[in-house]
Design a protein around this motif. Sequence first.
Motif, PDB file in Angstrom:
ATOM      1  N   UNK A  54       0.857  -1.186   0.000  1.00  0.00           N
ATOM      2  CA  UNK A  54       0.000   0.000   0.000  1.00  0.00           C
ATOM      3  C   UNK A  54       0.891   1.233   0.000  1.00  0.00           C
ATOM      4  N   UNK A  55       1.537   1.522   1.140  1.00  0.00           N
ATOM      5  CA  UNK A  55       2.528   2.595   1.164  1.00  0.00           C
ATOM      6  C   UNK A  55       3.811   2.082   0.504  1.00  0.00           C
ATOM      7  N   UNK A  56       4.525   2.945  -0.201  1.00  0.00           N
ATOM      8  CA  UNK A  56       5.720   2.493  -0.923  1.00  0.00           C
ATOM      9  C   UNK A  56       6.746   1.827  -0.001  1.00  0.00           C
ATOM     10  N   UNK A  57       7.407   0.821  -0.529  1.00  0.00           N
ATOM     11  CA  UNK A  57       8.472   0.166   0.231  1.00  0.00           C
ATOM     12  C   UNK A  57       9.773   0.959   0.162  1.00  0.00           C
ATOM     13  N   UNK A  58       9.911   1.760  -0.881  1.00  0.00           N
ATOM     14  CA  UNK A  58      11.127   2.559  -1.050  1.00  0.00           C
ATOM     15  C   UNK A  58      10.731   4.025  -1.188  1.00  0.00           C
ATOM     16  N   UNK A  59      11.429   4.885  -0.477  1.00  0.00           N
ATOM     17  CA  UNK A  59      11.201   6.328  -0.577  1.00  0.00           C
ATOM     18  C   UNK A  59      12.516   7.054  -0.811  1.00  0.00           C
ATOM     19  N   UNK A  60      12.452   8.083  -1.643  1.00  0.00           N
ATOM     20  CA  UNK A  60      13.621   8.932  -1.893  1.00  0.00           C
ATOM     21  C   UNK A  60      13.542  10.138  -0.976  1.00  0.00           C
ATOM     22  N   UNK A  61      14.591  10.378  -0.211  1.00  0.00           N
ATOM     23  CA  UNK A  61      14.607  11.511   0.717  1.00  0.00           C
ATOM     24  C   UNK A  61      15.877  12.327   0.516  1.00  0.00           C
ATOM     25  N   UNK A  62      15.838  13.561   0.970  1.00  0.00           N
ATOM     26  CA  UNK A  62      17.013  14.430   0.922  1.00  0.00           C
ATOM     27  C   UNK A  62      17.353  14.851   2.347  1.00  0.00           C
ATOM     28  N   UNK A  63      18.602  14.655   2.733  1.00  0.00           N
ATOM     29  CA  UNK A  63      19.090  15.084   4.038  1.00  0.00           C
ATOM     30  C   UNK A  63      19.358  16.586   3.979  1.00  0.00           C
ATOM     31  N   UNK A  64      18.644  17.354   4.793  1.00  0.00           N
ATOM     32  CA  UNK A  64      18.727  18.813   4.749  1.00  0.00           C
ATOM     33  C   UNK A  64      19.805  19.384   5.663  1.00  0.00           C
ATOM     34  N   UNK A  65      20.590  18.518   6.299  1.00  0.00           N
ATOM     35  CA  UNK A  65      21.583  18.997   7.266  1.00  0.00           C
ATOM     36  C   UNK A  65      22.709  19.827   6.644  1.00  0.00           C
ATOM     37  N   UNK A  66      23.250  19.478   5.464  1.00  0.00           N
ATOM     38  CA  UNK A  66      24.373  20.248   4.918  1.00  0.00           C
ATOM     39  C   UNK A  66      23.970  21.689   4.590  1.00  0.00           C
ATOM     40  N   UNK A  67      24.954  22.594   4.482  1.00  0.00           N
ATOM     41  CA  UNK A  67      24.666  23.969   4.034  1.00  0.00           C
ATOM     42  C   UNK A  67      24.002  23.948   2.656  1.00  0.00           C
ATOM     43  N   UNK A  68      23.264  25.003   2.333  1.00  0.00           N
ATOM     44  CA  UNK A  68      22.486  25.017   1.090  1.00  0.00           C
ATOM     45  C   UNK A  68      23.353  24.813  -0.148  1.00  0.00           C
TER      46      UNK A  68
ATOM     47  N   UNK B  72      14.802  16.232   7.203  1.00  0.00           N
ATOM     48  CA  UNK B  72      14.616  15.457   5.973  1.00  0.00           C
ATOM     49  C   UNK B  72      13.515  16.050   5.109  1.00  0.00           C
ATOM     50  N   UNK B  73      13.675  15.865   3.809  1.00  0.00           N
ATOM     51  CA  UNK B  73      12.606  16.168   2.846  1.00  0.00           C
ATOM     52  C   UNK B  73      12.307  14.866   2.113  1.00  0.00           C
ATOM     53  N   UNK B  74      11.103  14.356   2.304  1.00  0.00           N
ATOM     54  CA  UNK B  74      10.690  13.089   1.698  1.00  0.00           C
ATOM     55  C   UNK B  74       9.995  13.370   0.370  1.00  0.00           C
ATOM     56  N   UNK B  75      10.625  12.930  -0.710  1.00  0.00           N
ATOM     57  CA  UNK B  75      10.072  13.124  -2.052  1.00  0.00           C
ATOM     58  C   UNK B  75       8.976  12.125  -2.384  1.00  0.00           C
ATOM     59  N   UNK B  76       8.794  11.128  -1.546  1.00  0.00           N
ATOM     60  CA  UNK B  76       7.762  10.125  -1.784  1.00  0.00           C
ATOM     61  C   UNK B  76       8.313   8.837  -2.357  1.00  0.00           C
ATOM     62  N   UNK B  77       7.395   7.946  -2.700  1.00  0.00           N
ATOM     63  CA  UNK B  77       7.763   6.610  -3.127  1.00  0.00           C
ATOM     64  C   UNK B  77       8.467   6.551  -4.464  1.00  0.00           C
ATOM     65  N   UNK B  78       9.336   5.555  -4.584  1.00  0.00           N
ATOM     66  CA  UNK B  78      10.007   5.266  -5.857  1.00  0.00           C
ATOM     67  C   UNK B  78       9.881   3.782  -6.150  1.00  0.00           C
ATOM     68  N   UNK B  79       9.779   3.467  -7.427  1.00  0.00           N
ATOM     69  CA  UNK B  79       9.682   2.079  -7.882  1.00  0.00           C
ATOM     70  C   UNK B  79       9.970   2.091  -9.379  1.00  0.00           C
ATOM     71  N   UNK B  80      11.122   1.577  -9.763  1.00  0.00           N
ATOM     72  CA  UNK B  80      11.550   1.641 -11.165  1.00  0.00           C
ATOM     73  C   UNK B  80      10.625   0.884 -12.097  1.00  0.00           C
ATOM     74  N   UNK B  81       9.934  -0.134 -11.579  1.00  0.00           N
ATOM     75  CA  UNK B  81       9.030  -0.920 -12.426  1.00  0.00           C
ATOM     76  C   UNK B  81       7.680  -0.237 -12.604  1.00  0.00           C
TER      77      UNK B  81
END
Length: 348
Positions: A139-153, A293-302
Amino acid sequence: MDIFEAYADERQSWNEFVAVNFQPVGAFLQSWEWGEFKKRLGTEITRFVVKDGEQWLSVAAFENHKAPLAVDYQYSPRGPVFDRNIIGDGEIISAITRHYERRLKNVFPGSAFARLEPPLEEEQEVFFKKPFYLPRYYVQPRYNATVDLAPPEDELIGAFSRDMRQDIRAAEKRGIRVEFFSELNKEHYEAFQSMQRDTSKRAGKNVYPARAYYDALFKTFSPLGAAGRETPTICAFFAFADGSPVACHTVVFFGVTSTYLYGASYSSKEASKATSYLHWAAMAEAKKRGYRWYDLGGIDSSRWPSLTYFKRQFNGREFQYIGNADMVFKPAVYRLYNFLRRIRYPEK
């Protein structure tokens, strides 16, 4: 150890437990407010807390669902949540799941199964034994793409792919302007809805909920900045070109994570690169407000090759969860449910 039903006076303790013990992806789905949001849409919600004395060990909010042929089941999106200090203790996790099993059977005697989605990156032995069954679909994606916001811009944007950096610079040169709103008025929603129709046409199917969904969501969640990080907040980011809206993203903020929920744009304005720029603007705002974190949401190449390729251009971290863990109460009815589901969704 015992299990109890949770009530409204425990909302703050509930949210604090979820915010502290959740992995970066999907925590808002177990927030108290998400359950209240689903109630506005007509879904029955029941919440449980497993305690050892006064110590909270686990929480789970369950939605009551009805499948074809009146098959009842309970669904806990991204739940149960476990105290992070016991994740590696299989015996305690097993004992907790037995408490959920007994209570769910007692409270919902007509349910065929309970669908759990524990936010665990590592598979636990308990979920490979009865009464659990791990289906291939999710139902909810098994894989999610996220970005770590800790580094400087500058380091943050420097980690993006070359194409993504060029898209963001192109949007800036074209004068794309971003504003965010903590409520959707009639004008905002009509623009967003128009973009949704355009985006659905590109996708070949409708991929958006009805207006009632957004109305309930914005009524239930606090406006961005109106509450601390242990209360879910929300806003809509709009990108404008020449004074007109060309793309929109809705973003939820909770715990340490800002989560991209829904987005839409006009096909005729794709060259503006507003969609890429909106993600960058949302990341910058989340970073400024202290989110990790910034969660871009689910990913699935298929299933979503183009969308997955786009999200991977941000070169973030990918989180993997174990997916559905169905706690089966009535095996024959559960097998019938899966048979009918394969007929209805042969591609999933």
